[in-house]
Write a protein that holds these residues in place. Structure first.
Motif, PDB file in Angstrom:
ATOM      1  N   ALA A 206       0.829  -1.207   0.000  1.00 47.83           N
ATOM      2  CA  ALA A 206       0.000   0.000   0.000  1.00 47.83           C
ATOM      3  C   ALA A 206       0.862   1.255   0.000  1.00 47.83           C
ATOM      4  O   ALA A 206       0.574   2.226  -0.722  1.00 47.83           O
ATOM      5  N   ALA A 207       1.928   1.259   0.802  1.00 49.20           N
ATOM      6  CA  ALA A 207       2.802   2.431   0.884  1.00 49.20           C
ATOM      7  C   ALA A 207       3.496   2.695  -0.450  1.00 49.20           C
ATOM      8  O   ALA A 207       3.713   3.856  -0.828  1.00 49.20           O
ATOM      9  N   ALA A 208       3.869   1.636  -1.174  1.00 53.26           N
ATOM     10  CA  ALA A 208       4.506   1.813  -2.484  1.00 53.26           C
ATOM     11  C   ALA A 208       3.586   2.561  -3.441  1.00 53.26           C
ATOM     12  O   ALA A 208       4.034   3.381  -4.249  1.00 53.26           O
ATOM     13  N   LEU A 209       2.278   2.315  -3.343  1.00 55.46           N
ATOM     14  CA  LEU A 209       1.312   3.018  -4.187  1.00 55.46           C
ATOM     15  C   LEU A 209       1.195   4.477  -3.777  1.00 55.46           C
ATOM     16  O   LEU A 209       1.239   5.386  -4.608  1.00 55.46           O
ATOM     17  N   ALA A 210       1.031   4.703  -2.457  1.00 58.96           N
ATOM     18  CA  ALA A 210       0.827   6.063  -1.953  1.00 58.96           C
ATOM     19  C   ALA A 210       2.064   6.939  -2.144  1.00 58.96           C
ATOM     20  O   ALA A 210       1.954   8.162  -2.243  1.00 58.96           O
ATOM     21  N   ALA A 211       3.244   6.308  -2.187  1.00 64.03           N
ATOM     22  CA  ALA A 211       4.485   7.060  -2.397  1.00 64.03           C
ATOM     23  C   ALA A 211       4.847   7.181  -3.875  1.00 64.03           C
ATOM     24  O   ALA A 211       5.913   7.691  -4.212  1.00 64.03           O
ATOM     25  N   TYR A 212       3.969   6.697  -4.758  1.00 58.77           N
ATOM     26  CA  TYR A 212       4.176   6.736  -6.212  1.00 58.77           C
ATOM     27  C   TYR A 212       5.430   5.969  -6.637  1.00 58.77           C
ATOM     28  O   TYR A 212       6.075   6.294  -7.627  1.00 58.77           O
ATOM     29  N   GLU A 213       5.720   4.904  -5.884  1.00 59.63           N
ATOM     30  CA  GLU A 213       6.839   4.033  -6.265  1.00 59.63           C
ATOM     31  C   GLU A 213       6.392   2.953  -7.237  1.00 59.63           C
ATOM     32  O   GLU A 213       7.223   2.327  -7.905  1.00 59.63           O
ATOM     33  N   ALA A 214       5.091   2.700  -7.286  1.00 63.07           N
ATOM     34  CA  ALA A 214       4.518   1.716  -8.208  1.00 63.07           C
ATOM     35  C   ALA A 214       3.064   2.088  -8.451  1.00 63.07           C
ATOM     36  O   ALA A 214       2.380   2.562  -7.544  1.00 63.07           O
ATOM     37  N   PRO A 215       2.548   1.859  -9.669  1.00 60.44           N
ATOM     38  CA  PRO A 215       1.139   2.134  -9.935  1.00 60.44           C
ATOM     39  C   PRO A 215       0.219   0.987  -9.526  1.00 60.44           C
ATOM     40  O   PRO A 215      -0.982   1.182  -9.346  1.00 60.44           O
ATOM     41  N   LEU A 216       0.785  -0.206  -9.408  1.00 59.49           N
ATOM     42  CA  LEU A 216       0.031  -1.407  -9.033  1.00 59.49           C
ATOM     43  C   LEU A 216       0.841  -2.212  -8.024  1.00 59.49           C
ATOM     44  O   LEU A 216       2.076  -2.185  -8.054  1.00 59.49           O
ATOM     45  N   SER A 217       0.141  -2.951  -7.177  1.00 58.24           N
ATOM     46  CA  SER A 217       0.849  -3.883  -6.296  1.00 58.24           C
ATOM     47  C   SER A 217      -0.055  -5.058  -5.966  1.00 58.24           C
ATOM     48  O   SER A 217      -1.270  -5.006  -6.180  1.00 58.24           O
ATOM     49  N   ILE A 218       0.567  -6.099  -5.460  1.00 60.49           N
ATOM     50  CA  ILE A 218      -0.159  -7.304  -5.054  1.00 60.49           C
ATOM     51  C   ILE A 218      -0.048  -7.452  -3.541  1.00 60.49           C
ATOM     52  O   ILE A 218       1.020  -7.276  -2.961  1.00 60.49           O
ATOM     53  N   GLY A 219      -1.176  -7.778  -2.923  1.00 63.12           N
ATOM     54  CA  GLY A 219      -1.190  -8.072  -1.493  1.00 63.12           C
ATOM     55  C   GLY A 219      -1.811  -9.432  -1.243  1.00 63.12           C
ATOM     56  O   GLY A 219      -2.138 -10.168  -2.178  1.00 63.12           O
ATOM     57  N   SER A 220      -1.959  -9.775   0.020  1.00 62.69           N
ATOM     58  CA  SER A 220      -2.722 -10.963   0.404  1.00 62.69           C
ATOM     59  C   SER A 220      -3.555 -10.580   1.618  1.00 62.69           C
ATOM     60  O   SER A 220      -3.141  -9.775   2.438  1.00 62.69           O
ATOM     61  N   ASP A 221      -4.762 -11.151   1.696  1.00 59.95           N
ATOM     62  CA  ASP A 221      -5.737 -10.739   2.705  1.00 59.95           C
ATOM     63  C   ASP A 221      -6.215 -11.968   3.466  1.00 59.95           C
ATOM     64  O   ASP A 221      -6.918 -12.812   2.929  1.00 59.95           O
ATOM     65  N   THR A 222      -5.792 -12.064   4.745  1.00 60.49           N
ATOM     66  CA  THR A 222      -6.198 -13.172   5.607  1.00 60.49           C
ATOM     67  C   THR A 222      -7.248 -12.705   6.610  1.00 60.49           C
ATOM     68  O   THR A 222      -8.172 -13.439   6.949  1.00 60.49           O
ATOM     69  N   GLY A 223      -7.083 -11.458   7.085  1.00 62.96           N
ATOM     70  CA  GLY A 223      -8.065 -10.875   7.998  1.00 62.96           C
ATOM     71  C   GLY A 223      -8.284  -9.404   7.713  1.00 62.96           C
ATOM     72  O   GLY A 223      -8.883  -8.695   8.513  1.00 62.96           O
ATOM     73  N   GLY A 224      -7.769  -8.942   6.575  1.00 67.41           N
ATOM     74  CA  GLY A 224      -7.886  -7.529   6.205  1.00 67.41           C
ATOM     75  C   GLY A 224      -6.603  -6.934   5.690  1.00 67.41           C
ATOM     76  O   GLY A 224      -6.481  -5.718   5.533  1.00 67.41           O
ATOM     77  N   SER A 225      -5.618  -7.769   5.385  1.00 67.67           N
ATOM     78  CA  SER A 225      -4.261  -7.286   5.092  1.00 67.67           C
ATOM     79  C   SER A 225      -4.082  -6.596   3.748  1.00 67.67           C
ATOM     80  O   SER A 225      -3.015  -6.052   3.474  1.00 67.67           O
ATOM     81  N   ILE A 226      -5.119  -6.603   2.892  1.00 70.08           N
ATOM     82  CA  ILE A 226      -5.130  -5.765   1.693  1.00 70.08           C
ATOM     83  C   ILE A 226      -5.964  -4.515   1.955  1.00 70.08           C
ATOM     84  O   ILE A 226      -5.549  -3.394   1.676  1.00 70.08           O
ATOM     85  N   ARG A 227      -7.143  -4.711   2.531  1.00 68.37           N
ATOM     86  CA  ARG A 227      -8.103  -3.611   2.690  1.00 68.37           C
ATOM     87  C   ARG A 227      -7.678  -2.604   3.757  1.00 68.37           C
ATOM     88  O   ARG A 227      -7.801  -1.394   3.569  1.00 68.37           O
ATOM     89  N   GLN A 228      -7.199  -3.090   4.882  1.00 67.69           N
ATOM     90  CA  GLN A 228      -6.836  -2.165   5.967  1.00 67.69           C
ATOM     91  C   GLN A 228      -5.659  -1.256   5.590  1.00 67.69           C
ATOM     92  O   GLN A 228      -5.734  -0.037   5.792  1.00 67.69           O
ATOM     93  N   PRO A 229      -4.574  -1.760   4.977  1.00 66.60           N
ATOM     94  CA  PRO A 229      -3.528  -0.848   4.484  1.00 66.60           C
ATOM     95  C   PRO A 229      -4.050   0.112   3.423  1.00 66.60           C
ATOM     96  O   PRO A 229      -3.655   1.282   3.379  1.00 66.60           O
TER      97      PRO A 229
END
Length: 491
Positions: free
Chosen positions: A160-183
């Motif tokens: 998430a930080a890589a997106l907000a810092a404009y280091e990448a336009p896209l990223s991949i996460g994984s969500d077990t209890g909110g680990s994509i949505r909460q960031p």
């Protein structure tokens, strides 16, 4: 001159496709941006400069040869360090896998390569995806680009930080209890958890096998939908993969962007709008719900009475599964090995390796899970938690008989200061209060920025029935069309 790092994935892909810029130029711009700001953000654990530029050159060569490429060809992507990448370090944020270079790619990474995206590197995360702030990484915390004294969420704070810092336009996460949505919520970005089984877990280092779900992160809903389309779909190598095509999430996002939600019925989860959320978070959520109503959506209250038990149920089920999954990290076959001087037994080497290799939060969850699964306690703890999971699933089923999707804040509070909650695990776990029910149910959910509280981003969560991922993208894109995207302060 256009700053390529400030463009969306759709815009970048369009410039590369038209020949106005090259994939190499785009990639170099993002590598330069990482070099300029990542010492303050620490979004990346490994930057694969050589591999990224080689992949970009390949895209340019294929396009020059007249080959038809996908809609994301030439677009850089950052990958959470929980997915195996052939020849590229995969640590899962843990010392126990420091320096490990897998001999194979995960299915998600394979599909990213096939789509012509350019992998910039691996992003920081809470160790083994266990955390809500990315402070539990063995390699130091990631910082929120909105305020570098605050957390970027977790466990996928690096993505998430890589997106907000404009280091990448896209990223991949994984969500077990909110680990994509909460960031996504606390960094002002978009994070989508697909239906469980809608994206492959092959090559995803397992935390909780019945919950783990890889998914897309982006700065816009359409970008997230395009990435979802690229990585989703059936995988015969994953026994939990759903043998069905991905719903047409891209068409749904484009439809939602027109701003028409006529005929859509949305349910506000009453259990998530009472005590527990900060006033500023609730204010932003309510304003956004009103914006959806102005677009034609019908907003009603829906009670999901068992959602309040999701947090304790999750913290029995997930640690139990991690206790089993992490048993493979024994210092024998791969990764760290400590104490192997020829004078110690295998058991002693395994014990010393795990003591040195696992961090305190991982050890805490392994011990909780091992206890919950132990003889005499299984039925009282793990068995009861699974019964609660069934009740939560019934709540979702009942709700979706009345509404098309459920809505709530993504997280009860905005990004908190680094170090402020590490001494109190329960306060840390509360960050996932609103995201966990969806994981226990298995349906899709997305977090979209919906405003600011105290100058920090607030996330709006949309939850849909299983395999109705397109439905959440339509509502998310409509909300984005009404409230806009957020622009972080300049680093």
């Amino acid at each position: 001159m256009t700053d390529l790092t400030k463009l969306t994935a759709v815009e970048i892909a369009g410039l590369v496709a038209s020949g106005e810029t090259s994939a190499v130029e785009v990639t170099q711009a993002h590598l330069d941006r990482i070099g300029a700001v990542d010492d303050r953000v620490h979004a990346f654990l490994h930057v694969d400069t050589e591999g990224a530029l080689a992949a970009a050159r390949s895209v340019d060569e294929r396009r020059a040869a007249g080959e038809e490429l996908g809609p994301l060809a030439g677009v850089p992507v950052a990958v959470k360090d929980v997915l195996t990448t052939k020849g590229v370090p995969t640590t899962v944020g843990s010392k126990i896998l420091e320096g490990w270079r897998p001999p194979y790619d995960s299915t998600i990474v394979e599909r990213l390569r096939a789509a012509g995206t350019v992998m910039l590197g691996k992003t920081n995360m809470d160790e083994f995806a266990m955390g809500s702030s990315t402070e539990y990484s063995a390699y130091g915390p990631t910082r929120n680009p909105w305020d570098t004294d605050r957390i970027p969420g977790g466990s996928g704070g690096g993505s998430a930080a890589a997106l907000a810092a404009y280091e990448a336009p896209l990223s991949i996460g994984s969500d077990t209890g909110g680990s994509i949505r909460q960031p996504g919520a606390v960094t002002g970005t978009v994070g989508a958890k697909p239906t469980y089984g809608g994206t492959s877990r092959y090559g995803l280092v397992a935390f909780s096998s019945s919950l783990d779900t890889p998914g897309p992160c982006a700065r816009t809903v359409l970008d997230a939908a395009l990435l979802h389309e690229a990585i989703g779909g059936h995988d015969p190598r994953d026994s939990t993969s759903i043998p069905a095509p991905v719903p047409d999430v891209v068409a749904a996002a484009r439809r939602g962007a027109t701003g028409d939600l006529t005929g859509v019925k949305l349910g506000v989860v009453t259990e998530f709008t009472g005590e527990g959320a900060e006033p500023g978070v609730m204010a932003a959520f309510r304003e956004s719900a009103e914006a959806l109503a102005k677009l034609g959506a019908e907003i009603v209250e829906i009670s999901c009475p068992h959602f309040k038990y999701a947090l304790p149920a999750y913290y029995l089920i997930a640690p139990s599964e991690c206790s089993s999954n992490l048993a493979r990290f024994d210092g024998v076959r791969f990764g760290l090995r400590v104490g192997d001087d020829g004078n110690r037994s295998l058991e002693e080497v395994m014990s010393m390796t795990r003591e040195a290799g696992f961090g305190p939060e991982v050890k805490r969850r392994i011990m909780i899970g091992t206890y919950a699964l132990s003889s005499g306690y299984y039925d009282a703890y793990y068995g009861q938690a699974q019964k609660v999971r069934t009740l939560i699933t019934r709540d979702f089923t009942s709700a979706f008989e009345q509404v098309d999707a459920l809505i709530s804040p993504t997280t009860p509070f905005v990004a908190f200061p680094i170090g402020s909650r590490t001494a109190d695990p329960y306060q840390m776990y509360l960050a996932d209060l609103f995201t966990i029910p969806t994981n226990l149910y298995g349906g899709p959910a997305i977090s979209v920025p919906c405003g600011l509280s105290e100058g920090l981003p607030v996330g709006f969560q949309i939850m849909a029935p299983t395999m109705a991922d397109d439905r959440m993208y339509r509502v998310a894109a409509a909300l984005e069309s009404a409230v806009g995207t957020l622009t972080p302060p300049t680093l």
